[in-house]
Design a protein around this motif. Sequence first.
Motif, PDB file in Angstrom:
ATOM      1  N   ASN A   1       4.497   3.834   3.033  1.00 58.16           N
ATOM      2  CA  ASN A   1       4.097   2.573   2.410  1.00 58.16           C
ATOM      3  C   ASN A   1       4.010   1.478   3.454  1.00 58.16           C
ATOM      4  O   ASN A   1       4.672   1.524   4.497  1.00 58.16           O
ATOM      5  CB  ASN A   1       5.045   2.182   1.276  1.00 58.16           C
ATOM      6  N   ALA A   2       3.167   0.506   3.187  1.00 58.16           N
ATOM      7  CA  ALA A   2       2.997  -0.636   4.085  1.00 58.16           C
ATOM      8  C   ALA A   2       3.163  -1.927   3.295  1.00 58.16           C
ATOM      9  O   ALA A   2       2.639  -2.063   2.186  1.00 58.16           O
ATOM     10  CB  ALA A   2       1.621  -0.602   4.744  1.00 58.16           C
TER      11      ALA A   2
ATOM     12  N   LYS B   1       0.849  -1.188   0.000  1.00 59.65           N
ATOM     13  CA  LYS B   1       0.000   0.000   0.000  1.00 59.65           C
ATOM     14  C   LYS B   1       0.886   1.240   0.000  1.00 59.65           C
ATOM     15  O   LYS B   1       1.825   1.343   0.791  1.00 59.65           O
ATOM     16  CB  LYS B   1      -0.906   0.011   1.237  1.00 59.65           C
ATOM     17  N   LEU B   2       0.596   2.174  -0.890  1.00 59.53           N
ATOM     18  CA  LEU B   2       1.258   3.473  -0.921  1.00 59.53           C
ATOM     19  C   LEU B   2       0.249   4.523  -0.474  1.00 59.53           C
ATOM     20  O   LEU B   2      -0.892   4.539  -0.951  1.00 59.53           O
ATOM     21  CB  LEU B   2       1.753   3.801  -2.331  1.00 59.53           C
TER      22      LEU B   2
ATOM     23  N   MET C   1       1.699  -9.943   9.625  1.00 53.25           N
ATOM     24  CA  MET C   1       2.493  -8.787  10.030  1.00 53.25           C
ATOM     25  C   MET C   1       2.317  -7.654   9.032  1.00 53.25           C
ATOM     26  O   MET C   1       1.886  -7.848   7.895  1.00 53.25           O
ATOM     27  CB  MET C   1       3.966  -9.147  10.113  1.00 53.25           C
ATOM     28  N   VAL C   2       2.654  -6.464   9.500  1.00 50.05           N
ATOM     29  CA  VAL C   2       2.711  -5.263   8.671  1.00 50.05           C
ATOM     30  C   VAL C   2       4.036  -4.571   8.952  1.00 50.05           C
ATOM     31  O   VAL C   2       4.435  -4.443  10.112  1.00 50.05           O
ATOM     32  CB  VAL C   2       1.552  -4.291   8.980  1.00 50.05           C
ATOM     33  N   VAL C   3       4.724  -4.155   7.899  1.00 50.60           N
ATOM     34  CA  VAL C   3       5.887  -3.292   8.042  1.00 50.60           C
ATOM     35  C   VAL C   3       5.510  -1.955   7.406  1.00 50.60           C
ATOM     36  O   VAL C   3       5.357  -1.850   6.191  1.00 50.60           O
ATOM     37  CB  VAL C   3       7.135  -3.878   7.352  1.00 50.60           C
ATOM     38  N   GLY C   4       5.307  -0.944   8.253  1.00 46.25           N
ATOM     39  CA  GLY C   4       4.952   0.390   7.779  1.00 46.25           C
ATOM     40  C   GLY C   4       6.178   1.279   7.765  1.00 46.25           C
ATOM     41  O   GLY C   4       6.907   1.343   8.758  1.00 46.25           O
TER      42      GLY C   4
ATOM     43  N   ARG D   1      11.536   6.506   9.342  1.00 47.01           N
ATOM     44  CA  ARG D   1      11.216   5.645  10.468  1.00 47.01           C
ATOM     45  C   ARG D   1      10.239   4.573   9.984  1.00 47.01           C
ATOM     46  O   ARG D   1       9.642   4.691   8.925  1.00 47.01           O
ATOM     47  CB  ARG D   1      10.575   6.419  11.615  1.00 47.01           C
ATOM     48  N   ALA D   2      10.095   3.533  10.806  1.00 46.42           N
ATOM     49  CA  ALA D   2       9.189   2.458  10.445  1.00 46.42           C
ATOM     50  C   ALA D   2       8.592   1.855  11.707  1.00 46.42           C
ATOM     51  O   ALA D   2       9.011   2.157  12.837  1.00 46.42           O
ATOM     52  CB  ALA D   2       9.914   1.389   9.640  1.00 46.42           C
TER      53      ALA D   2
END
Length: 407
Positions: free
Chosen positions: A344-345, A332-333, A366-369, A376-377
């Motif tokens: 983005n995710a 996702k943007l 999981m989600v990596v944002g 940062r994330a």
Amino acid sequence: MTNAFRIPMLALAATVCLTMAPAARAASDDQPWVLDANNWQEGKDLLPDPVLKRLKDGQYWFKVVPVDPQKFKDNYSKKFWDATAANEGKYDIEAKNCGLKDKATGKIQFAGAQGGGGGATFTLNGVDSSGEFRRVKAFIHSMGYQGRSDGKIENNPENLSGQGIGGAIEPQDVEGVSTLTKRYWDWDSQDAIWAYVPSTRRARRINAASRSDPVAGMDIFADDLNCYAGKTEYYQWKLVGEGNVLAPVVQPYPFPMKPSPDSKSRFTVETPYEQATYEKPGSKGAPWWLQNNVVFVPRQVWIVEGQSTDPYYNFGKVIMYMDKDMYRIYWKLVHNRAGEYFYNAMCAYHWSKSDDGTFSAVTPNMVVGVNDKTNRAALGGRYSSQFIEFKFPDDYFSLRTLTHISD
């Protein structure tokens, strides 16, 4: 957690509001391989541009595992695909909201709670260039009323499509902070969300748009679950393209479900924990990049653009990459209300299936944002065990449960 609040009809909705674009090229290699800074050009048509940039810079690398398309499709049960085939031609798009409707009756339809319900305990980890700066342990439980493999729940006096409850477990300053969400079975109603703060001993109603607020000061949002956790009708959608992407999964094929010794309606699924660079000294990559127990499978996707219709929602345009067959959103943007890209995710999943193969479920793992403006994330999920629940107690998703979580 398991399949509640899903939007597989989104791809269908988008095809009605579409403008087609050329397809991206597919990967030709049918053997496992590694994509990194040395061969980054091979990822040009397989990753969103902000992700590709970090690949080129050496911050990301991908273990690519091609899969047999039919075998991957069989991650869902035969019952699911038989029902899908039987429904062909029965549904259409409601023009105003881009929601799914029955052609014969004009009534709203839903196809997103295949697994019924479930939950998991997990962590949210805020990470910057120095490592982890924030950690919250939390849980989420949810259930769906419509679109379940075992049939919809007829006893539904609130006319819900689904509901969920979640809360923070640690650290102490957020312990007991929790939310209750009820999603109504119509096109127009906003989700009803209550937030409870132990220090005030009060539950208050909050706006559904709060899902676009940062969680606990980190670069992750409640709407990142499944890459989109809202109602389909909250956005105006259009299909802007199609192509191939590298889709993050814990493993390409299902995990087994184990009956719970404490409940006939509950099954557990064991999954491995994914370490990030900051947790594994000497590893290469951005501090938040995952080092193990995740692979990337080439998948054909629809590229869908959405624009929120809620003036209180913090996001502007979003672009999502959704699997054409499996209905999962992998990337996702996000643009702000001024139209500027900032976030983005990456959304990863796993599948589980019963021993006899008659039941299957897909679960966000999981989600990596990543906030590309602040560098940062945040990582959310990465649990080692989840449960699938076919029947929660009737009064579980209630304000009473919400206000007694921290007791």
